[in-house]
Design a protein around this motif. Structure first.
Motif, PDB file in Angstrom:
ATOM      1  N   LYS A   2       0.826  -1.201   0.000  1.00 17.02           N
ATOM      2  CA  LYS A   2       0.000   0.000   0.000  1.00 17.02           C
ATOM      3  C   LYS A   2       0.865   1.256   0.000  1.00 17.02           C
ATOM      4  O   LYS A   2       0.545   2.241  -0.655  1.00 17.02           O
ATOM      5  CB  LYS A   2      -0.921  -0.017   1.203  1.00 17.02           C
ATOM      6  CG  LYS A   2      -2.088   0.894   1.084  1.00 17.02           C
ATOM      7  CD  LYS A   2      -3.085   0.636   2.188  1.00 17.02           C
ATOM      8  CE  LYS A   2      -4.409   1.215   1.786  1.00 17.02           C
ATOM      9  NZ  LYS A   2      -5.463   0.919   2.710  1.00 17.02           N
ATOM     10  N   LYS A   3       1.981   1.212   0.732  1.00 22.23           N
ATOM     11  CA  LYS A   3       2.864   2.365   0.788  1.00 22.23           C
ATOM     12  C   LYS A   3       3.475   2.638  -0.591  1.00 22.23           C
ATOM     13  O   LYS A   3       3.606   3.779  -1.008  1.00 22.23           O
ATOM     14  CB  LYS A   3       3.966   2.144   1.823  1.00 22.23           C
ATOM     15  CG  LYS A   3       4.850   3.335   2.029  1.00 22.23           C
ATOM     16  CD  LYS A   3       5.879   3.078   3.106  1.00 22.23           C
ATOM     17  CE  LYS A   3       6.762   4.294   3.264  1.00 22.23           C
ATOM     18  NZ  LYS A   3       7.799   4.099   4.262  1.00 22.23           N
ATOM     19  N   LEU A   6       0.934   4.354  -2.732  1.00 22.12           N
ATOM     20  CA  LEU A   6       0.775   5.751  -2.348  1.00 22.12           C
ATOM     21  C   LEU A   6       1.937   6.596  -2.854  1.00 22.12           C
ATOM     22  O   LEU A   6       1.746   7.750  -3.237  1.00 22.12           O
ATOM     23  CB  LEU A   6       0.657   5.874  -0.826  1.00 22.12           C
ATOM     24  CG  LEU A   6      -0.684   5.471  -0.229  1.00 22.12           C
ATOM     25  CD1 LEU A   6      -0.625   5.559   1.290  1.00 22.12           C
ATOM     26  CD2 LEU A   6      -1.803   6.332  -0.755  1.00 22.12           C
ATOM     27  N   ARG A  59      -3.773  10.218   3.802  1.00 25.51           N
ATOM     28  CA  ARG A  59      -3.709   8.758   3.948  1.00 25.51           C
ATOM     29  C   ARG A  59      -2.332   8.326   4.452  1.00 25.51           C
ATOM     30  O   ARG A  59      -2.221   7.407   5.270  1.00 25.51           O
ATOM     31  CB  ARG A  59      -3.999   8.072   2.617  1.00 25.51           C
ATOM     32  CG  ARG A  59      -5.431   8.141   2.223  1.00 25.51           C
ATOM     33  CD  ARG A  59      -5.679   7.437   0.924  1.00 25.51           C
ATOM     34  NE  ARG A  59      -7.008   7.724   0.425  1.00 25.51           N
ATOM     35  CZ  ARG A  59      -7.348   7.721  -0.838  1.00 25.51           C
ATOM     36  NH1 ARG A  59      -6.455   7.429  -1.757  1.00 25.51           N
ATOM     37  NH2 ARG A  59      -8.581   7.993  -1.200  1.00 25.51           N
ATOM     38  N   LYS A  60      -1.298   8.992   3.965  1.00 25.34           N
ATOM     39  CA  LYS A  60       0.063   8.670   4.441  1.00 25.34           C
ATOM     40  C   LYS A  60       0.191   8.943   5.922  1.00 25.34           C
ATOM     41  O   LYS A  60       0.810   8.171   6.664  1.00 25.34           O
ATOM     42  CB  LYS A  60       1.106   9.507   3.684  1.00 25.34           C
ATOM     43  CG  LYS A  60       1.458   9.009   2.331  1.00 25.34           C
ATOM     44  CD  LYS A  60       2.548   9.897   1.756  1.00 25.34           C
ATOM     45  CE  LYS A  60       2.949   9.490   0.387  1.00 25.34           C
ATOM     46  NZ  LYS A  60       3.986  10.345  -0.169  1.00 25.34           N
ATOM     47  N   LYS A  61      -0.379  10.040   6.391  1.00 25.49           N
ATOM     48  CA  LYS A  61      -0.311  10.380   7.812  1.00 25.49           C
ATOM     49  C   LYS A  61      -1.064   9.359   8.649  1.00 25.49           C
ATOM     50  O   LYS A  61      -0.622   8.996   9.736  1.00 25.49           O
ATOM     51  CB  LYS A  61      -0.872  11.784   8.056  1.00 25.49           C
ATOM     52  CG  LYS A  61       0.036  12.865   7.538  1.00 25.49           C
ATOM     53  CD  LYS A  61      -0.551  14.244   7.771  1.00 25.49           C
ATOM     54  CE  LYS A  61       0.312  15.322   7.169  1.00 25.49           C
ATOM     55  NZ  LYS A  61      -0.276  16.645   7.316  1.00 25.49           N
ATOM     56  N   LYS A  62      -2.229   8.889   8.155  1.00 24.12           N
ATOM     57  CA  LYS A  62      -2.991   7.886   8.886  1.00 24.12           C
ATOM     58  C   LYS A  62      -2.220   6.577   8.981  1.00 24.12           C
ATOM     59  O   LYS A  62      -2.221   5.912  10.011  1.00 24.12           O
ATOM     60  CB  LYS A  62      -4.340   7.649   8.218  1.00 24.12           C
ATOM     61  CG  LYS A  62      -5.322   8.756   8.441  1.00 24.12           C
ATOM     62  CD  LYS A  62      -6.651   8.440   7.777  1.00 24.12           C
ATOM     63  CE  LYS A  62      -7.619   9.578   7.950  1.00 24.12           C
ATOM     64  NZ  LYS A  62      -8.900   9.312   7.289  1.00 24.12           N
ATOM     65  N   ILE A  63      -1.564   6.185   7.883  1.00 24.70           N
ATOM     66  CA  ILE A  63      -0.785   4.944   7.893  1.00 24.70           C
ATOM     67  C   ILE A  63       0.409   5.083   8.813  1.00 24.70           C
ATOM     68  O   ILE A  63       0.784   4.144   9.523  1.00 24.70           O
ATOM     69  CB  ILE A  63      -0.355   4.585   6.447  1.00 24.70           C
ATOM     70  CG1 ILE A  63      -1.583   4.146   5.644  1.00 24.70           C
ATOM     71  CG2 ILE A  63       0.691   3.479   6.446  1.00 24.70           C
ATOM     72  CD1 ILE A  63      -1.309   3.919   4.180  1.00 24.70           C
ATOM     73  N   ALA A  64       1.047   6.255   8.844  1.00 22.35           N
ATOM     74  CA  ALA A  64       2.212   6.473   9.690  1.00 22.35           C
ATOM     75  C   ALA A  64       1.844   6.432  11.169  1.00 22.35           C
ATOM     76  O   ALA A  64       2.660   6.026  12.006  1.00 22.35           O
ATOM     77  CB  ALA A  64       2.866   7.804   9.354  1.00 22.35           C
ATOM     78  N   LYS A  65       0.635   6.839  11.541  1.00 22.47           N
ATOM     79  CA  LYS A  65       0.208   6.818  12.932  1.00 22.47           C
ATOM     80  C   LYS A  65      -0.001   5.406  13.440  1.00 22.47           C
ATOM     81  O   LYS A  65       0.140   5.144  14.621  1.00 22.47           O
ATOM     82  CB  LYS A  65      -1.075   7.624  13.108  1.00 22.47           C
ATOM     83  CG  LYS A  65      -0.865   9.109  13.076  1.00 22.47           C
ATOM     84  CD  LYS A  65      -2.159   9.837  13.345  1.00 22.47           C
ATOM     85  CE  LYS A  65      -1.951  11.329  13.321  1.00 22.47           C
ATOM     86  NZ  LYS A  65      -3.204  12.062  13.576  1.00 22.47           N
ATOM     87  N   LYS A  66      -0.363   4.495  12.550  1.00 18.65           N
ATOM     88  CA  LYS A  66      -0.655   3.102  12.968  1.00 18.65           C
ATOM     89  C   LYS A  66       0.579   2.358  13.313  1.00 18.65           C
ATOM     90  O   LYS A  66       1.595   2.365  13.385  1.00 18.65           O
ATOM     91  CB  LYS A  66      -1.378   2.356  11.875  1.00 18.65           C
ATOM     92  CG  LYS A  66      -2.792   2.818  11.707  1.00 18.65           C
ATOM     93  CD  LYS A  66      -3.482   1.997  10.660  1.00 18.65           C
ATOM     94  CE  LYS A  66      -4.894   2.462  10.457  1.00 18.65           C
ATOM     95  NZ  LYS A  66      -5.615   1.668   9.487  1.00 18.65           N
TER      96      LYS A  66
END
Length: 66
Positions: A2-3, A6, A59-66
């Motif tokens: 996914k990354k 993106l 979306r990148k920020k949301k993935i980075a928080k996880k």
């Protein structure tokens, strides 16, 4: 996976923003009926690419928080 998608989308969005910005700038300075027709559509496309770029970054920020 996914990354990677993106990252590719981010490059496409940035390329689209740059090309439509250049087209908007060029058609703003050039006289003629064709440039008058293209200018607003290039501006609309630039707004669309900017919004797509914004969505990708959130979306990148949301993935980075996880």
């Amino acid at each position: 996976m996914k990354k990677h998608l993106l990252e590719n989308s981010d490059v496409l969005a940035k390329t689209g923003m740059i090309s439509t910005m250049g087209m908007t700038l060029y058609t703003g300075f050039v006289r003629g009926s064709l440039s008058k027709m293209i200018h607003p559509w290039a501006g609309i496309a630039m707004v669309g690419f900017s919004y797509w770029h914004h969505l990708i970054n959130t979306r990148k920020k949301k993935i980075a928080k996880k």
